[in-house]
Design an enzyme around this catalytic site. Structure first.
Site, PDB file in Angstrom:
ATOM      1  N   SER A 301       0.806  -1.223   0.000  1.00 54.11           N
ATOM      2  CA  SER A 301       0.000   0.000   0.000  1.00 54.11           C
ATOM      3  C   SER A 301       0.838   1.272   0.000  1.00 54.11           C
ATOM      4  O   SER A 301       1.915   1.325   0.608  1.00 54.11           O
ATOM      5  CB  SER A 301      -0.908   0.021   1.239  1.00 54.11           C
ATOM      6  OG  SER A 301      -1.826  -1.039   1.218  1.00 54.11           O
ATOM      7  N   HIS A 377      -7.461   0.031   6.196  1.00 57.32           N
ATOM      8  CA  HIS A 377      -7.038  -1.350   6.420  1.00 57.32           C
ATOM      9  C   HIS A 377      -7.083  -1.736   7.901  1.00 57.32           C
ATOM     10  O   HIS A 377      -7.464  -2.866   8.240  1.00 57.32           O
ATOM     11  CB  HIS A 377      -5.642  -1.570   5.839  1.00 57.32           C
ATOM     12  CG  HIS A 377      -5.627  -1.590   4.341  1.00 57.32           C
ATOM     13  ND1 HIS A 377      -6.249  -2.566   3.609  1.00 57.32           N
ATOM     14  CD2 HIS A 377      -5.077  -0.727   3.434  1.00 57.32           C
ATOM     15  CE1 HIS A 377      -6.082  -2.330   2.319  1.00 57.32           C
ATOM     16  NE2 HIS A 377      -5.387  -1.219   2.192  1.00 57.32           N
TER      17      HIS A 377
END
Length: 439
Positions: A301, A377
């Site tokens: 990410s 997340h």
């Protein structure tokens, strides 16, 4: 069987014969008149036809006309404060089913009824999503319009709940007009054409998207997954074309990890309506069914706010994270080509990695992490697992995160516990490796 949009269109067509009766005193009704008529119409066919007229008229508005339309929605279709207070007083004095119902309807603005009826039109859902997309940029200039966004968002949360969404795998045989949209909507790692897309749909890749029946052939969100051995740490390597030998020897059983490397929301008008948490969990189930050998699920990410936070931290004379020695070392980043200078990177790597760990764990917006990707997340139950030095050495990667990327790991036996700890106690779960960086 007719498609949903064809069915709605047939109802709208049946209702058009009633429109001259509605508008007989106004040969060319204004958009305001059409909206008021739509809110008071009873029949399904007539209502659908009116909704279709509202949509057609709205789509022909220029920028000035849209602003006027938004203010009309605010002025003519907002809740009546006096009526709310009167109904609240009546309920306070006589709490009954009738006074509760009256209060409930008073609080609900007529806009919500109008939007629900516009949604009956062919392309009504798409129009309302686009309406919200066009409204959002005006909210800072016209804060009084915030109530319109509130009403739209609340309705869309109901219309786009998980029960209405369908998960579909995107592959090379998916219709071309949908594949083109994936190229256009990709928000994390730009696709420069069909060649890039073909790589992302190869045998060692998977792509899944959510669709909604009212938006045929229009993805809401999609995720791209790489099937690899071990946790991936560099996006350029992940996106690179494999060599001929790797293609020839590819084995469906020769990987143990699924890396979620790109999640892209496709509809700006659905901003703030979360699909990603459902998407990741559903995709994990799909992948485990297809590849039982998968042991690890993690992301690769971006860290979009790191360098912005770092600039503020460097400017803070009272920073507890950056002492005078660190300040001097960080000046190396002011050089244009610092990332290509080996000696500079050797000095900066441990410092920036430590600071990035603190940014992800300690920098807050309220009680939640400052970084939007981290909030997403961690809220899904992942943990911050690993920081990757020069994981993205593209111009954008260097600009937003000094080239660092982060792996958020989804340990399936701990996802629910991590989620509960994050939601209830604001706890950010990190690996032992990140804990060492935080000390």
């Amino acid at each position: 069987m007719k498609k949903f949009s064809q069915w709605v269109s047939s109802i709208a067509e049946a209702g058009r014969e009633f429109l001259p009766l509605i508008n007989r005193q106004d040969k060319k009704p204004t958009l305001s008149t059409l909206c008021h008529n739509l809110c008071t119409s009873k029949g399904e066919a007539m209502g659908t036809a009116l909704a279709h007229e509202v949509v057609k008229n709205y789509l022909h508005l220029d920028n000035e006309g849209r602003i006027a339309f938004f203010h009309m929605l605010h002025n003519e279709f907002g809740a009546d404060p006096k009526q709310i207070l009167d109904c609240a007083e009546a309920f306070k004095n006589t709490p009954s089913r009738d006074t509760y119902r009256a209060l409930y309807h008073a609080v609900e603005s007529p806009r919500q009824r109008l939007f629900s009826r516009i949604n009956m039109a062919p392309q009504g859902t798409a129009t309302l999503i686009d309406l919200r997309r066009q409204l959002l940029p005006y909210l800072s200039e016209f804060p009084e319009l915030t109530g319109i966004d509130y009403d739209l968002k609340n309705l869309m949360i109901s219309w786009f709940n998980r029960g209405f969404l369908t998960l579909e795998q995107i592959c090379w045989s998916t219709p071309a007009h949908i594949l083109e949209k994936l190229i256009a909507y990709e928000a994390v790692h730009e696709m420069k054409g069909w060649g890039d897309l073909r790589r992302r749909l190869a045998d060692d890749r998977r792509c899944f998207a959510f669709f909604h029946p009212a938006l045929e052939d229009e993805p809401l969100i999609f995720v791209q997954v790489a099937l690899v051995k071990g946790i991936a740490g560099n996006v350029q390597e992940l996106l690179a074309e494999p060599n001929a030998e790797a293609i020839a020897t590819f084995d469906n059983n020769d990987f143990d990890t699924a890396i979620f490397y790109s999640i892209s929301n496709c509809q700006e008008g659905l901003k703030g309506i979360s699909f990603g948490n459902f998407l990741i969990k559903q995709v994990v189930l799909e992948l485990r069914n297809e590849f039982p050998q998968l042991k690890q699920f993690a992301t690769l990410s971006p860290i979009p706010g790191f360098t912005k936070w770092l600039r503020k931290e460097r400017a803070d004379e009272n920073s507890i994270l950056i002492d005078s020695k660190a300040q001097q070392q960080l000046q190396l980043m002011d050089e244009t080509e610092w990332a290509n200078n080996q000696s500079s990177c050797e000095i900066l790597q441990p410092l920036l990695t430590r600071l990035c760990a603190h940014y992800l764990h300690d920098a807050k917006s309220g009680k939640k992490p400052l970084d939007a990707v981290a909030r997403f997340h961690l809220g899904n139950g992942a943990q911050i697992a690993h920081l990757n030095w020069m994981g993205d050495n593209s111009a954008n990667g260097l600009k937003q995160s000094a080239g660092l990327l982060v792996n958020y790991e989804y340990q399936l036996n701990k996802v629910e516990m991590n989620h509960e700890n994050y939601v209830n106690d604001d706890k950010v779960t990190v690996s032992a490796e990140i804990q060492k960086l935080l000390k």
